[in-house]
Design a protein around this motif. Structure first.
Motif, PDB file in Angstrom:
ATOM      1  N   ILE A 148      -5.003  -7.309  -6.331  1.00  0.00           N
ATOM      2  CA  ILE A 148      -5.793  -7.265  -5.103  1.00  0.00           C
ATOM      3  C   ILE A 148      -6.824  -8.385  -5.168  1.00  0.00           C
ATOM      4  CG2 ILE A 148      -7.288  -5.856  -3.660  1.00  0.00           C
ATOM      5  CD1 ILE A 148      -6.022  -3.377  -5.010  1.00  0.00           C
ATOM      6  N   ALA A 149      -6.780  -9.302  -4.213  1.00  0.00           N
ATOM      7  CA  ALA A 149      -7.651 -10.478  -4.246  1.00  0.00           C
ATOM      8  C   ALA A 149      -9.043 -10.166  -3.710  1.00  0.00           C
ATOM      9  CB  ALA A 149      -7.007 -11.613  -3.455  1.00  0.00           C
ATOM     10  N   ASP A 150      -9.931 -11.148  -3.851  1.00  0.00           N
ATOM     11  CA  ASP A 150     -11.343 -10.990  -3.495  1.00  0.00           C
ATOM     12  C   ASP A 150     -11.516 -10.518  -2.049  1.00  0.00           C
ATOM     13  OD1 ASP A 150     -11.746 -12.033  -5.983  1.00  0.00           O
ATOM     14  OD2 ASP A 150     -12.519 -13.967  -5.304  1.00  0.00           O
ATOM     15  N   GLY A 151     -12.464  -9.620  -1.859  1.00  0.00           N
ATOM     16  CA  GLY A 151     -12.890  -9.229  -0.532  1.00  0.00           C
ATOM     17  C   GLY A 151     -11.955  -8.303   0.216  1.00  0.00           C
ATOM     18  N   GLY A 166      -3.705 -10.230  -0.446  1.00  0.00           N
ATOM     19  CA  GLY A 166      -4.519 -11.427  -0.352  1.00  0.00           C
ATOM     20  C   GLY A 166      -5.982 -11.165  -0.080  1.00  0.00           C
ATOM     21  N   ALA A 167      -6.765 -12.244  -0.161  1.00  0.00           N
ATOM     22  CA  ALA A 167      -8.216 -12.156   0.035  1.00  0.00           C
ATOM     23  C   ALA A 167      -8.536 -11.690   1.455  1.00  0.00           C
ATOM     24  CB  ALA A 167      -8.855 -13.504  -0.240  1.00  0.00           C
ATOM     25  N   GLY A 168      -9.475 -10.779   1.551  1.00  0.00           N
ATOM     26  CA  GLY A 168      -9.936 -10.318   2.848  1.00  0.00           C
ATOM     27  C   GLY A 168      -8.960  -9.432   3.594  1.00  0.00           C
ATOM     28  N   ALA A 169      -7.893  -9.013   2.964  1.00  0.00           N
ATOM     29  CA  ALA A 169      -6.929  -8.137   3.628  1.00  0.00           C
ATOM     30  C   ALA A 169      -7.527  -6.753   3.854  1.00  0.00           C
ATOM     31  CB  ALA A 169      -5.650  -8.045   2.806  1.00  0.00           C
ATOM     32  N   LEU A 170      -7.057  -6.080   4.903  1.00  0.00           N
ATOM     33  CA  LEU A 170      -7.472  -4.715   5.210  1.00  0.00           C
ATOM     34  C   LEU A 170      -6.237  -3.824   5.153  1.00  0.00           C
ATOM     35  CD1 LEU A 170      -9.793  -5.353   8.299  1.00  0.00           C
ATOM     36  CD2 LEU A 170     -10.429  -5.266   5.882  1.00  0.00           C
ATOM     37  N   ILE A 171      -6.259  -2.828   4.263  1.00  0.00           N
ATOM     38  CA  ILE A 171      -5.093  -1.982   4.047  1.00  0.00           C
ATOM     39  C   ILE A 171      -5.482  -0.524   4.275  1.00  0.00           C
ATOM     40  CG2 ILE A 171      -3.224  -1.387   2.467  1.00  0.00           C
ATOM     41  CD1 ILE A 171      -3.445  -4.384   3.120  1.00  0.00           C
ATOM     42  N   GLY A 172      -4.687   0.202   5.089  1.00  0.00           N
ATOM     43  CA  GLY A 172      -4.899   1.615   5.296  1.00  0.00           C
ATOM     44  C   GLY A 172      -5.817   1.907   6.458  1.00  0.00           C
ATOM     45  N   GLN A 196       4.149  -8.639  -0.457  1.00  0.00           N
ATOM     46  CA  GLN A 196       3.265  -9.769  -0.734  1.00  0.00           C
ATOM     47  C   GLN A 196       2.501 -10.095   0.538  1.00  0.00           C
ATOM     48  OE1 GLN A 196       5.007 -13.078  -2.916  1.00  0.00           O
ATOM     49  NE2 GLN A 196       6.758 -11.803  -3.486  1.00  0.00           N
ATOM     50  N   LEU A 197       1.232  -9.754   0.542  1.00  0.00           N
ATOM     51  CA  LEU A 197       0.403  -9.880   1.732  1.00  0.00           C
ATOM     52  C   LEU A 197      -0.559 -11.040   1.570  1.00  0.00           C
ATOM     53  CD1 LEU A 197      -0.457  -6.104   2.271  1.00  0.00           C
ATOM     54  CD2 LEU A 197       1.659  -7.334   2.810  1.00  0.00           C
ATOM     55  N   GLY A 198      -0.567 -11.951   2.540  1.00  0.00           N
ATOM     56  CA  GLY A 198      -1.465 -13.087   2.489  1.00  0.00           C
ATOM     57  C   GLY A 198      -2.894 -12.729   2.831  1.00  0.00           C
ATOM     58  N   ASP A 199      -3.730 -13.741   2.899  1.00  0.00           N
ATOM     59  CA  ASP A 199      -5.142 -13.531   3.204  1.00  0.00           C
ATOM     60  C   ASP A 199      -5.294 -12.936   4.613  1.00  0.00           C
ATOM     61  OD1 ASP A 199      -5.531 -14.720   0.793  1.00  0.00           O
ATOM     62  OD2 ASP A 199      -6.278 -16.622   1.585  1.00  0.00           O
ATOM     63  N   LYS A 210       7.872  -2.990   2.406  1.00  0.00           N
ATOM     64  CA  LYS A 210       8.693  -3.026   1.193  1.00  0.00           C
ATOM     65  C   LYS A 210       9.385  -4.379   1.087  1.00  0.00           C
ATOM     66  CE  LYS A 210      12.805  -2.131   0.964  1.00  0.00           C
ATOM     67  NZ  LYS A 210      14.095  -2.907   0.822  1.00  0.00           N
ATOM     68  N   ASN A 211       9.254  -5.037  -0.051  1.00  0.00           N
ATOM     69  CA  ASN A 211       9.965  -6.297  -0.324  1.00  0.00           C
ATOM     70  C   ASN A 211       9.812  -7.277   0.834  1.00  0.00           C
ATOM     71  OD1 ASN A 211      11.544  -7.996  -1.937  1.00  0.00           O
ATOM     72  ND2 ASN A 211      13.428  -7.387  -0.905  1.00  0.00           N
ATOM     73  N   SER A 212       8.600  -7.437   1.299  1.00  0.00           N
ATOM     74  CA  SER A 212       8.322  -8.284   2.457  1.00  0.00           C
ATOM     75  C   SER A 212       7.113  -9.165   2.195  1.00  0.00           C
ATOM     76  CB  SER A 212       8.074  -7.434   3.712  1.00  0.00           C
ATOM     77  OG  SER A 212       9.232  -6.701   4.058  1.00  0.00           O
ATOM     78  N   THR A 213       7.133 -10.354   2.818  1.00  0.00           N
ATOM     79  CA  THR A 213       6.026 -11.297   2.713  1.00  0.00           C
ATOM     80  C   THR A 213       5.369 -11.434   4.078  1.00  0.00           C
ATOM     81  OG1 THR A 213       7.140 -12.528   0.960  1.00  0.00           O
ATOM     82  CG2 THR A 213       5.382 -13.660   2.140  1.00  0.00           C
ATOM     83  N   LEU A 214       4.070 -11.223   4.139  1.00  0.00           N
ATOM     84  CA  LEU A 214       3.310 -11.394   5.374  1.00  0.00           C
ATOM     85  C   LEU A 214       2.307 -12.514   5.167  1.00  0.00           C
ATOM     86  CD1 LEU A 214       4.373  -8.348   5.511  1.00  0.00           C
ATOM     87  CD2 LEU A 214       2.481  -7.979   7.108  1.00  0.00           C
ATOM     88  N   ALA A 215       2.375 -13.535   6.018  1.00  0.00           N
ATOM     89  CA  ALA A 215       1.495 -14.692   5.882  1.00  0.00           C
ATOM     90  C   ALA A 215       0.112 -14.392   6.450  1.00  0.00           C
ATOM     91  CB  ALA A 215       2.117 -15.898   6.577  1.00  0.00           C
ATOM     92  N   LYS A 216      -0.773 -15.344   6.304  1.00  0.00           N
ATOM     93  CA  LYS A 216      -2.183 -15.167   6.648  1.00  0.00           C
ATOM     94  C   LYS A 216      -2.358 -14.654   8.074  1.00  0.00           C
ATOM     95  CE  LYS A 216      -6.600 -17.628   6.849  1.00  0.00           C
ATOM     96  NZ  LYS A 216      -7.308 -18.909   6.592  1.00  0.00           N
ATOM     97  N   GLY A 217      -3.174 -13.614   8.202  1.00  0.00           N
ATOM     98  CA  GLY A 217      -3.567 -13.106   9.507  1.00  0.00           C
ATOM     99  C   GLY A 217      -2.551 -12.234  10.207  1.00  0.00           C
TER     100      GLY A 217
END
Length: 453
Positions: free
Chosen positions: A287-290, A309-315, A325-328, A339-346
């Motif tokens: 879990i990245a910063d912020g 990623g940094a600054g992500a909001l989960i839940g 894999q969740l981006g910033d 599941k087994n997915s990549t989400l880019a920034k924002g």
């Protein structure tokens, strides 16, 4: 001095009231035996022998490793029926304590690890004459006067190998339990002129054994409180250290806040300025910063791991599965599963959605109730969503499928073909197995104008 380690792990653990071997019960996420083997590895012995009995196959399968040997003890007739150095049900012994005991032995003396306990019930008492150790009497065989003694034998000893072999061969079972006690060799050593010395442990927790569910639970709380204290000393803010569990490894940056009831398993890395809400379960994740993990979120990366990623909001109430894999600044809201997915920034999936085997671009808005249909009954297929795509509510994306940059998918659509960049797709892009609905161009335009919120 050559060192051989023998770990006693043959007992059934009758008081555990369990079909599982006692040494395989978990403490802080690892089996009791795994804790002891970890200590043994730090002592760099020539070989480590694990004595097994009850559930031997399960115990052996749980602890493979180079330089380890397993010897089966059948039947289980007390500790003297096999030589011991460490006990598989005394999981928290520190390597430094074990080394001090080995040094006290020096290859010439019988060295016993002892400790003074406020309540020594169940432990063998140390019999002394001044500084001389005369013997050990088991709790069941002790007199009322001996029951009053507080110095006890912890179950760990170090002895000269050649003498120990001869002493074990002379053991007898003339006691109340008709068992062979390895502790009887203390009196033999005194009779043989072998010096008997005691090395005292200073921390009660590291020599406590586990013989019942209540003792296991008590030791679990001691371990968890110690881990909580270590984290708080490093600056982590725990809302309540008594309601906090680490069952693996937790690494935290600065200014981390963790609310009550959280459980961490496997290896979890948390950056600085992260907030974790109440009753989250997080395993094998970074879990990245912020980032903010809202309450009741479940994250389990298993072997693939989870990256946030940094600054992500989960839940709250989100679920991140292996390979997420969740981006910033990604938002994953309530009742969303990834599941087994990549989400880019924002990118955002704020409510009631499923993303499986997907690649999602930047700033995507993924609507409530929408799913990727990634499994056709035989194989998994991938969904690719470009940058700035808007997927309306209650959509089904039938993989394999690609949505080009800037595409808009109208609410309620079931899409089974690719959507070009900047396209506006509605229900007329249905799978060939679904009945297409005829709409006026005006209705179609309204459909394509839908947005998730």
């Amino acid at each position: 001095m050559a060192l051989n380690i023998v770990i006693m792990a043959a007992g059934k653990g009758t008081r555990m009231k369990s079909t599982a071997p006692k040494v395989l019960h978990k403490l802080a996420g690892r089996s009791l035996l795994a804790h002891v083997l970890g200590t043994a590895e730090q002592l760099q012995a020539q070989r480590t022998v694990v004595i097994v009995g009850h559930g031997a196959e399960l115990v052996e399968a749980s602890a493979p490793g180079p330089g380890r040997q397993f010897v089966r003890q059948e039947p289980q007739l007390g500790t003297g029926h096999a030589v011991q150095h460490l006990n598989g049900d005394v999981p928290l012994i520190r390597a430094a304590t074990a080394r001090a005991l080995i040094e006290a032995c020096g290859g010439e003396r019988l060295a016993l690890l002892t400790i003074a306990l406020p309540d020594p019930t169940g432990y063998g008492r140390i019999l002394r004459q001044g500084q001389r150790v005369l013997g050990i009497v088991e709790h069941k065989d002790a007199t009322p006067e001996q029951h009053a003694l507080r110095e006890v034998y912890t179950g760990m000893m170090a002895a000269p190998t050649a003498w120990l072999k001869r002493a074990v061969a002379r053991l007898k079972n003339d006691n109340a339990q008709r068992e062979y006690y390895l502790t009887d060799i203390v009196a033999m050593a005194a009779a043989d002129g072998v010096p008997v010395v005691a090395s005292q442990a200073t921390d009660e927790t590291e020599v406590l054994g586990v013989n019942s569910p209540a003792q296991l639970a008590e030791l679990e709380r001691r371990v968890q409180r110690a881990q909580a204290d270590t984290l708080m000393e490093a600056g982590v803010r725990l809302a309540d250290p008594a309601r906090f569990d680490v069952r693996g490894e937790l690494i935290c940056g600065s200014d981390v806040e963790i609310d009550v009831g959280c459980v961490f398993e496997g290896r979890v890395s948390v950056g600085s300025n992260v907030r974790i809400g109440a009753y989250c379960v997080i395993a094998n994740a970074s879990i990245a910063d912020g980032a903010v993990i809202h309450p009741f979120t479940h994250i389990d990366g298993e072997k693939l791991g989870v990256q946030i990623g940094a600054g992500a909001l989960i839940g709250p109430f989100a679920r991140l599965r292996p390979g997420a894999q969740l981006g910033d600044e990604v938002h994953i809201g309530n009742f969303v599963e990834v599941k087994n997915s990549t989400l880019a920034k924002g990118a955002k999936a704020n409510h009631l959605a499923y993303l499986g085997d997907a690649t999602v671009g930047e700033r995507v808005n993924y609507g409530a109730g929408s799913i990727t249909a990634n499994y056709d009954g035989a194989n998994k297929h991938r969904t690719v969503i470009g940058n700035d795509v808007h997927v309306g509510s209650n959509c089904v994306l039938v993989a394999p499928i690609t949505l080009g940059d800037g595409a808009t998918i109208g609410g309620g659509s079931t899409l089974a073909k690719d959507a070009p960049a900047a396209a506006c797709e509605d229900e007329e892009a249905l799978s060939t197995t679904s009945a297409a609905r005829h709409r006026s161009s005006h209705a179609r335009a309204l459909s394509c104008g839908l947005r998730s919120r």
